[in-house]
Write an enzyme that holds these catalytic residues in place. Structure first.
Site, mmCIF file in Angstrom:
data_model
loop_
_atom_site.group_PDB
_atom_site.id
_atom_site.type_symbol
_atom_site.label_atom_id
_atom_site.label_comp_id
_atom_site.label_asym_id
_atom_site.label_seq_id
_atom_site.Cartn_x
_atom_site.Cartn_y
_atom_site.Cartn_z
ATOM 1 N N GLY A 124 0.836 -1.204 0.000
ATOM 2 C CA GLY A 124 0.000 0.000 0.000
ATOM 3 C C GLY A 124 0.868 1.250 0.000
ATOM 4 O O GLY A 124 2.049 1.201 -0.346
ATOM 5 N N PHE A 125 0.289 2.365 0.410
ATOM 6 C CA PHE A 125 1.033 3.623 0.396
ATOM 7 C C PHE A 125 2.306 3.535 1.232
ATOM 8 O O PHE A 125 3.374 3.968 0.800
ATOM 9 C CB PHE A 125 0.155 4.773 0.907
ATOM 10 C CG PHE A 125 -0.873 5.217 -0.080
ATOM 11 C CD1 PHE A 125 -0.513 5.952 -1.197
ATOM 12 C CD2 PHE A 125 -2.207 4.878 0.089
ATOM 13 C CE1 PHE A 125 -1.456 6.349 -2.115
ATOM 14 C CE2 PHE A 125 -3.171 5.277 -0.830
ATOM 15 C CZ PHE A 125 -2.793 6.016 -1.934
ATOM 16 N N GLY A 126 2.206 2.926 2.445
ATOM 17 C CA GLY A 126 3.370 2.848 3.323
ATOM 18 C C GLY A 126 4.421 1.887 2.816
ATOM 19 O O GLY A 126 5.585 2.256 2.630
ATOM 20 N N VAL A 184 0.949 -13.536 4.080
ATOM 21 C CA VAL A 184 1.700 -13.849 5.303
ATOM 22 C C VAL A 184 0.717 -14.316 6.367
ATOM 23 O O VAL A 184 -0.203 -13.603 6.741
ATOM 24 C CB VAL A 184 2.480 -12.614 5.794
ATOM 25 C CG1 VAL A 184 3.091 -12.885 7.164
ATOM 26 C CG2 VAL A 184 3.561 -12.237 4.791
ATOM 27 N N GLU A 187 -18.057 11.198 -0.268
ATOM 28 C CA GLU A 187 -17.779 11.147 -1.700
ATOM 29 C C GLU A 187 -18.716 10.169 -2.402
ATOM 30 O O GLU A 187 -19.204 10.444 -3.506
ATOM 31 C CB GLU A 187 -16.301 10.790 -1.916
ATOM 32 C CG GLU A 187 -15.392 11.900 -1.392
ATOM 33 C CD GLU A 187 -13.912 11.627 -1.568
ATOM 34 O OE1 GLU A 187 -13.169 12.589 -1.820
ATOM 35 O OE2 GLU A 187 -13.487 10.464 -1.421
ATOM 36 N N ASP A 216 -2.047 2.183 8.250
ATOM 37 C CA ASP A 216 -3.279 1.935 8.992
ATOM 38 C C ASP A 216 -3.117 0.860 10.061
ATOM 39 O O ASP A 216 -3.944 0.741 10.966
ATOM 40 C CB ASP A 216 -4.401 1.504 8.028
ATOM 41 C CG ASP A 216 -4.812 2.639 7.111
ATOM 42 O OD1 ASP A 216 -4.243 3.737 7.250
ATOM 43 O OD2 ASP A 216 -5.701 2.423 6.248
ATOM 44 N N ALA A 225 -3.554 8.219 3.769
ATOM 45 C CA ALA A 225 -2.367 7.948 2.965
ATOM 46 C C ALA A 225 -1.151 8.777 3.374
ATOM 47 O O ALA A 225 -0.049 8.229 3.516
ATOM 48 C CB ALA A 225 -2.690 8.155 1.482
#
Lengths: 431, 431
Positions: free
Chosen positions: B14-16, B80, B171, B308, B324
């Site tokens: 993901g973003f991280g 995992v 949204e 997260d 994010a």
């Protein structure tokens, strides 16, 4: 709804059915277009969805958006499960709908010639979902190979078998080679994608049997130059997970392959069997309904059958092929037949005009047959590109497809190669 | 593979996680990036996939293509399932992999606060498959309404409930209204899509609780001007097929709605529970792992937790939000920590720099909060557009998204509103 001179029901929003609906749009005829999907699918480019070059929506157009301006056309999402020719009604899910004129254009699906158990291991390519399934299998195979240590298993994972040497098979095999040669290059650390082995199995003597021998041979040469192993004159006698058995001049050959794609057999949609069961239709070997020269169902002048569902003989007596141009021209013919009825005009017989056919092979080659004109290679590929781009229903998709094609061409990438799965919906719990 | 100074395993692309992999690319560190999907998902635009504005591939980027040039990074597709902190190994499917440094960035999923039975009737929006599921439910509801005759049933089919007034809920609600007001206009014959009723239920006093009250109020006003019914201070106490039960100041309210979308609760991925079970981690209320100021797992300096999955306190003592920018900045911090180790540098503590937040509301409005600068409306929407476009990983997707946004803006259409279904794969037999 306002009263209409005639109440026309069209079953199927493919090339044929959509053409009829569009042709009757804005007339005094009342039209109901029924499809079990809410979109028109541009089948000829579906193999590009299966190989990660395009997204599903790029080759699909919502039927409602196509028909929105034609107030005399209503679109219904649903599945026709029965037809009562005497009472002139069709059963849409649990509801009966009456018609004055019925147009059946439900197309075709795969056939495994009595081996439906092959479907699981060797999916066909007719629906968007099947394309996404194939896309997942292709890219998942490379991922599994990257994780695998047993060399024999790696070979099986990197073996891709395409059964059937028609246009779809040829285009798939070419695209698979392209993925192995260019798209995935440098992306793996434990395997080399170029080692992938693509095998195209065709029962006939040549791939693209419907083409003139010279072009078939050319297509075969182009495939081989891409690195595709082309096996002709071989009949597939067995498909099990990870193995394909083929019989060539008496010799049985067993191929280890974890990814198998089936493009070898087409069968008309079950509506044909439905009518035949009540003795209302005669079917040919592939389940297509034999029609009169005006495309009407014998004995039922108010019922037309077009596209892949129809077995329509050409002047030579040979049935017309299951391709989009036939369906579109038949749709246009049915429009004229219906409008003629309004003025009590007599039925006329359908004449197919063959403008030719073309198939693309890999990255920048194709074979094109336009009447007497036959050519191949780069020019043929550009022709193929242009014709397909212009055939897309929506302008937006023309831009989207062109943009992605250009991008893929220059970057050698395929942006839509994401592995998605129905199962995942339930998997959100896992890490 | 060649020997590396350090062997780093990153779980989650993901973003991280992606930020860490990119930051370590080209260094002397050996990196293994593991994800159960083969792509990085741009979560902030997933709601546009769920509402038919974009295709999945437009918001997804194959991890391999991002990493292809970094020869010291290998990407593995897998899940995992266990971690052995003492032996410094992770279990990937059936295989143990050793690490010197482990970065856990597996993100979050939904939580139904003990009512997992609500999931079926009210899916959340975290994966592409969930987005496609929601997309099908939305457009299928309109299709069913068009076929329905019972007025009460039609009303239920045209009622859309979004639970949760965070950015995603706001949204989604805005996009749903846009679909009803513009996209589907003139496309139906028996219903009027504008009659669709969109209800946004938020437990707190205001939508977008994390924003300054002025902007929350502004967002609420914008939603109402679009025709969204905003119900704040209401707790959802029950969700069943076609009904949502909400409790507002002691009053129970039952809403008939066939489409319900859940954006109310987030829970860290189960890896947290896995570690907590062995007493190796302390979790906060939403299952996030409490970390040291340097983002390491307490007692395990070689294990970092970001995004997260991490509960990281800000100077004010409040945990950082699940967004994010936090994940990306934490990823960058971990890169520095790892590179510092190579020269035996001391750990440093992570400082989050809040550049602000923004949410779009419907067609041409948004609320933006950049530090002290707060604005809303058209300018905010353009800002939102620009920031999100530029945040997309691949240039190609920037073009594809921009093209579709412009097209949708001028034509009021949403090209990707096709109803696809896992089930269909098996349905090729039906007419």
């Amino acid at each position: 709804m306002i009263a209409h001179d005639l109440n026309v029901i069209i079953v199927g929003g493919g090339f044929g059915g959509l053409r009829v609906a569009q042709g009757l749009g804005g007339t005094s005829v009342g039209v109901t277009l029924i499809d079990k999907r809410n979109f028109h699918l541009f089948q000829p480019l579906l193999y590009q969805v299966a190989t990660g070059a395009l997204s599903p929506a790029n080759v699909a157009t919502p039927l409602r958006s196509v028909m929105k301006r034609n107030r005399n056309v209503q679109v219904l999402l649903g599945e026709v499960t029965d037809i009562d020719l005497d009472r002139k009604q069709i059963l849409l899910d649990q509801e009966w709908f009456a018609y004055d004129i019925l147009v059946l254009a439900t197309g075709a699906t795969h056939q495994y010639f009595g081996h439906d158990d092959w479907r699981e291991a060797a999916p066909g390519l007719k629906t968007i979902e099947e394309a996404l399934d194939i896309r997942s299998r292709i890219f998942r195979a490379f991922e599994a190979a990257e994780r695998e240590s047993d060399p024999a298993r790696i070979r099986a994972l990197l073996n891709f078998v395409v059964v059937g040497g028609g246009p779809t098979g040829v285009e798939l095999a070419g695209a698979l080679r392209e993925i192995a040669n260019y798209t995935l290059r440098k992306e793996f650390r434990n395997i080399n994608p170029v080692d992938a082995h693509v095998i195209l199995i065709e029962q006939g003597e040549h791939v693209l049997p419907m083409y003139v021998p010279k072009l078939s041979a050319k297509a075969e040469a182009l495939l081989k130059s891409l690195g595709v192993e082309v096996i002709t004159g071989a009949a597939v006698t067995g498909i099990a997970p990870d193995t394909v058995t083929a019989m060539r001049n008496g010799q049985e050959e067993i191929i280890q392959a974890s990814t198998v794609i089936w493009t070898a057999g087409v069968k008309a949609s079950p509506i044909g069997m439905l009518l035949a069961a009540n003795g209302n239709a005669t079917l040919d070997r592939s389940g297509r309904i034999e029609v009169e020269s005006d495309l009407s169902l014998p004995g039922h002048p108010g019922v037309y059958v077009i596209g892949d569902l129809a077995c329509c003989k050409s002047d030579s007596g040979r049935p017309l092929p299951c391709v989009a141009p036939v369906a579109i021209q038949q749709g246009a013919h049915v429009v004229n037949e219906i409008l003629a009825r309004l003025h009590n005009g007599p039925p006329t017989s359908f004449q197919y005009r063959d403008y030719g056919s073309m198939a693309t092979i890999g990255r920048a080659a194709a074979v094109v047959q336009l009447g007497r004109i036959r050519f191949s290679g780069y020019a043929a590929w550009l022709t193929w590109l242009f014709v397909h781009l212009m055939s897309l229903v929506r302008t937006e998709n023309r831009f989207l497809v062109l943009l992605q094609w250009s991008w893929n061409y220059w970057t050698w990438n395929r942006s839509a190669r994401i592995i998605t799965e129905p199962g995942e919906v339930a998997h959100t719990e896992k890490p």
